[in-house]
Design a protein around this motif. Structure first.
Motif, short mmCIF file in Angstrom:
data_model
loop_
_atom_site.label_atom_id
_atom_site.label_comp_id
_atom_site.label_asym_id
_atom_site.label_seq_id
_atom_site.Cartn_x
_atom_site.Cartn_y
_atom_site.Cartn_z
N ALA A 104 24.44 -35.17 5.75
CA ALA A 104 25.46 -34.34 5.07
C ALA A 104 24.78 -33.28 4.22
N ARG A 105 23.71 -33.68 3.54
CA ARG A 105 22.98 -32.72 2.69
C ARG A 105 22.36 -31.61 3.56
N THR A 106 21.83 -32.01 4.72
CA THR A 106 21.16 -31.04 5.60
C THR A 106 22.15 -30.01 6.14
N SER A 158 7.60 -36.60 5.55
CA SER A 158 7.85 -37.96 6.04
C SER A 158 9.05 -38.61 5.35
N ASN A 159 9.26 -38.28 4.06
CA ASN A 159 10.22 -39.08 3.27
C ASN A 159 11.66 -38.58 3.34
N PHE A 160 11.87 -37.44 3.96
CA PHE A 160 13.23 -36.95 4.20
C PHE A 160 13.29 -36.46 5.64
N ALA A 163 16.55 -33.85 5.69
CA ALA A 163 16.78 -32.79 4.69
C ALA A 163 15.54 -31.98 4.33
N PHE A 164 14.34 -32.56 4.53
CA PHE A 164 13.10 -31.82 4.26
C PHE A 164 12.26 -31.77 5.53
N SER A 165 12.94 -31.70 6.67
CA SER A 165 12.15 -31.75 7.91
C SER A 165 12.52 -30.58 8.82
N GLN A 300 10.19 -43.78 -2.71
CA GLN A 300 9.52 -42.72 -1.94
C GLN A 300 10.16 -41.35 -2.16
N PHE A 301 10.22 -40.96 -3.41
CA PHE A 301 10.72 -39.64 -3.79
C PHE A 301 9.65 -38.96 -4.61
N CYS A 302 9.51 -37.65 -4.42
CA CYS A 302 8.58 -36.94 -5.30
C CYS A 302 9.16 -36.84 -6.70
N THR A 303 10.44 -37.17 -6.86
CA THR A 303 11.07 -37.15 -8.18
C THR A 303 11.08 -38.53 -8.83
N ASN A 304 10.39 -39.49 -8.22
CA ASN A 304 10.37 -40.86 -8.74
C ASN A 304 9.82 -40.91 -10.18
N GLY A 457 17.36 -37.80 -6.84
CA GLY A 457 18.65 -37.23 -6.44
C GLY A 457 18.71 -35.80 -6.92
N VAL A 458 18.50 -34.89 -6.00
CA VAL A 458 18.43 -33.47 -6.35
C VAL A 458 19.64 -32.76 -5.75
N GLU A 459 20.43 -32.14 -6.60
CA GLU A 459 21.62 -31.42 -6.12
C GLU A 459 21.17 -30.13 -5.41
N VAL A 465 16.38 -26.21 -9.72
CA VAL A 465 14.95 -25.92 -9.53
C VAL A 465 14.27 -27.21 -9.09
N HIS A 466 13.73 -27.19 -7.90
CA HIS A 466 12.92 -28.30 -7.41
C HIS A 466 11.53 -27.71 -7.17
N GLY A 467 10.82 -27.58 -8.27
CA GLY A 467 9.49 -26.96 -8.25
C GLY A 467 8.89 -27.22 -9.61
O1 LIG Z 1 15.18 -36.54 -4.74
C1 LIG Z 1 15.45 -35.67 -3.92
O2 LIG Z 1 16.60 -35.53 -3.51
C2 LIG Z 1 14.39 -34.77 -3.37
C3 LIG Z 1 13.06 -35.39 -3.54
C4 LIG Z 1 11.98 -34.71 -2.80
O3 LIG Z 1 11.96 -33.51 -2.65
C5 LIG Z 1 10.92 -35.52 -2.24
O4 LIG Z 1 10.89 -36.71 -2.50
O5 LIG Z 1 10.09 -34.98 -1.48
#
Ligand SMILES: O=C(O)CCC(=O)C(=O)O
Ligand SMILES: NC(=O)C1=CN([C@@H]2O[C@H](COP(=O)(O)OP(=O)(O)OC[C@H]3O[C@@H](n4cnc5c(N)ncnc54)[C@H](OP(=O)(O)O)[C@@H]3O)[C@@H](O)[C@H]2O)C=CC1
Length: 526
Positions: A104-106, A158-160, A163-165, A300-304, A457-459, A465-467
């Motif tokens: 849904a996000r994608t 790998s982790n999305f 949505a990140f692929s 497994q989130f970069c926002t962990n 959880g990034v809107e 800003v996801h940076g």
């Molecule tokens: O938490 C999110 O929705 C995005 C996290 C993210 O970009 C990542 O884990 O690579």
């Protein structure tokens, strides 16, 4: 749709001849069909040549054509139905609900970029009319707009897996900007990549765009990934993954005869600051909710939230007791790949063996293949400062609490942290002055500051800003999530004293596009 194991090069499909990869279902440990042969330098060359050949035609599409292409990609992804969801679940070990949410996000992200393209604000049209009578010198007529950089290499994360692929945020924002895309698919989810890639390929065909607008290659990062980043026709890179991988790509990009920007989102430990009044009021609730965020998606989130800072004392003891209780009941969770599990276990081992670091809790033991056990550690501020290794990201559900003498020590620790994607404040009204004192430090260090929430959880929105400063990303001036992500793939061009018939439509006096423009420094809506 039967999976073929083939790469997508423009309108064609092709089996790679290099060492094949197969997805491993991390929940069962079994290798999955089909095998995906890796690409060679010849396929990199072909994909880049097609992308370059498509560039001028693609960037000349109207706003409406490009927007409807993005919507067609979204539609094609949805038409894959359950097959896409099931394959992504099997290849990633992520639960079905999470993958459905990610789909849904994608598609939401593709549709949002379609709106952005139609609005045309991203063109940032500016007009400084000529001032022929200005003294001592006349001013020429100056008109500016943004144009796309050129073909973009996108690395699937790998982790999305959605949505990140292949058709994720980097691809959506690059296509929205007018850049053709060549994807290096992640070897952990090749089947999901093939399905998503074929959806984009079908959309290119349906919208009658040049075939080189999209290609997707399988294979080793060292051959296909490095080859793409080194190719002179690639003009920018989008990447989400490890710091080692991102830095290797930054080096390759910087060493080219024509260096290019790399937008790599790499490592972040996302500090959480527990301010005194908040701890007094709700240490237990914070402890419980923190563990929810820490263990979500096997961490497994970069926002962990990998780092927690608080003042030592009875409130911190209450927080630790509540977090330990919640973590002690957290089931082991399937991680994305055996390699990612191994890296996680090594990280946990490193923290376990670090002098002056205590393990305060761990999650339930694993009961299946590829499962990671959550872990929570604690140290003091002086020991943290003395061991730079403690600041390294442990990708998974592990976090480190830092006991600080007072809030001044919390600020000192924050001041020395590397660049981060996020920082979180748990606070009450009485903490406002402490928060105000921390803010300048945090603004210098991170891309997003949250109050009384959790960073996972990034809107996908306009203000997201996801940076963040290096090493959370390669270029802290950018975001990889949200509509501002389009800016990464644009650059300004100025047209001086152009005759009207040569000007792009958006810069003409009577532009039919009715855009908001900056005219002589003032916003004017036509
Ligand atoms: O938490 C999110 O929705 C995005 C996290 C993210 O970009 C990542 O884990 O690579
Ligand atoms: N902070 C974050 O957001 C994330 C961090 N990670 C971290 O990365 C680790 C490994 O996970 P993974 O997702 O595979 O991330 P990697 O960075 O290892 O790989 C991501 C992609 O980049 C490619 N790549 C890696 N290194 C290079 C290189 N030197 N040159 C060219 N291409 C390269 C890989 O190709 P190949 O097919 O050869 O592997 C893959 O396609 C995790 O354990 C975790 O520590 C992972 C995901 C997200």
């Amino acid at each position: 749709m039967a999976l073929t194991g083939e790469m997508l090069i423009g309108a064609t499909r092709l089996r790679g001849t290099e060492r094949p990869v197969r997805a491993i279902n991390p929940s069962t440990g079994e290798a999955m069909e089909p095998a995906y042969g890796g690409g060679t330098a010849a396929e990199v060359e072909r994909a880049c040549a097609l992308a370059w050949a498509a560039f001028d035609t693609y960037r000349a599409t109207t706003l409406e054509q490009r927007a409807s292409f993005l919507e067609t990609v979204a539609q094609e992804l949805m038409e894959l139905g359950d097959e896409l969801v099931e394959r992504a679940v099997a290849e990633s070990g992520l639960p079905r609900g999470r993958i459905e949410g990610e789909r849904a996000r994608t598609v939401g992200q593709l549709r949002l970029f379609a709106q952005v393209v139609r609005d045309g604000l991203w063109l940032d049209a500016r007009i400084d009319p000529a001032l022929p009578d200005r003294k001592p010198l006349p001013r020429p007529d100056l008109r500016q707009r943004q144009i796309p950089l050129g073909p973009v290499a996108v690395f699937g994360a790998s982790n999305f897996p959605l949505a990140f692929s292949v058709a994720g945020g980097d691809t959506a924002s690059a296509l929205a900007a007018g850049c053709p895309v060549v994807v290096k698919a992640h070897s952990a989810h090749p089947g999901t990549s093939e399905l998503a890639g074929r959806a984009v390929q079908a959309a290119v065909r349906k919208c009658e765009l040049p075939e080189g607008v999209f290609s997707m290659l399988f294979g080793a990062g060292s051959v296909v990934g490095q080859g793409l980043v080194a190719d002179p026709r690639i003009k920018a890179v989008g990447f989400t993954g490890s710091r080692a991988g991102g830095v290797a790509l930054m080096k390759t990009a910087a060493a080219r005869p024509e260096p290019i920007p790399v937008y790599a989102e790499m490592s972040s430990i996302n500090p959480v600051f527990l301010l005194p009044a908040a701890m007094k009021a709700r240490a237990e609730a914070i402890g419980k909710a923190f563990v929810g965020s820490l263990t979500m998606g096997a961490g497994q989130f970069c926002t962990n939230p990998g780092l927690v800072l608080a003042v030592e004392g009875p409130e911190l003891d209450r927080f630790v007791a509540a977090a330990a209780e919640a973590l002690g009941a957290a089931p082991a969770a399937t991680m994305l790949t055996p390699g990612i599990l191994k890296a996680y276990q090594e990280g946990v081992e490193r923290l376990s063996n670090a002098p002056k670091v205590q393990k305060v809790a761990e999650g339930l033991l694993h009961n299946g293949p590829t499962q990671g056990q959550a872990a929570l550690f604690m140290t003091d501020a002086a020991s943290f400062a003395a061991d730079p290794g403690l600041e390294e990201e442990v990708f998974g559900a592990a976090s480190l609490i830092i006991r600080c003498q007072d809030t001044g020590t919390m600020r000192d620790v924050a001041e020395k942290l590397e660049g981060q994607l996020t920082a979180t404040l748990q606070m009450e009204k009485e903490d406002v002055e402490e928060a105000r004192a921390l803010l300048p430090v945090l603004e210098r260090r991170v891309g997003r500051i949250l109050v009384n929430g959790y960073p996972t959880g990034v809107e996908v929105s306009h203000a997201m800003v996801h940076g963040g400063p290096y090493p959370s990303t390669a270029d802290g001036r950018s975001t990889s999530v949200g509509t501002l992500a389009i800016r990464r793939f644009l650059r300004p061009v100025c047209y001086q004293d152009f005759p009207a018939e040569l000007l792009p439509e958006e810069l003409r006096d009577n532009s039919p596009l009715h855009l908001l423009r900056l005219e002589d420094g003032k916003p004017v809506q036509h």
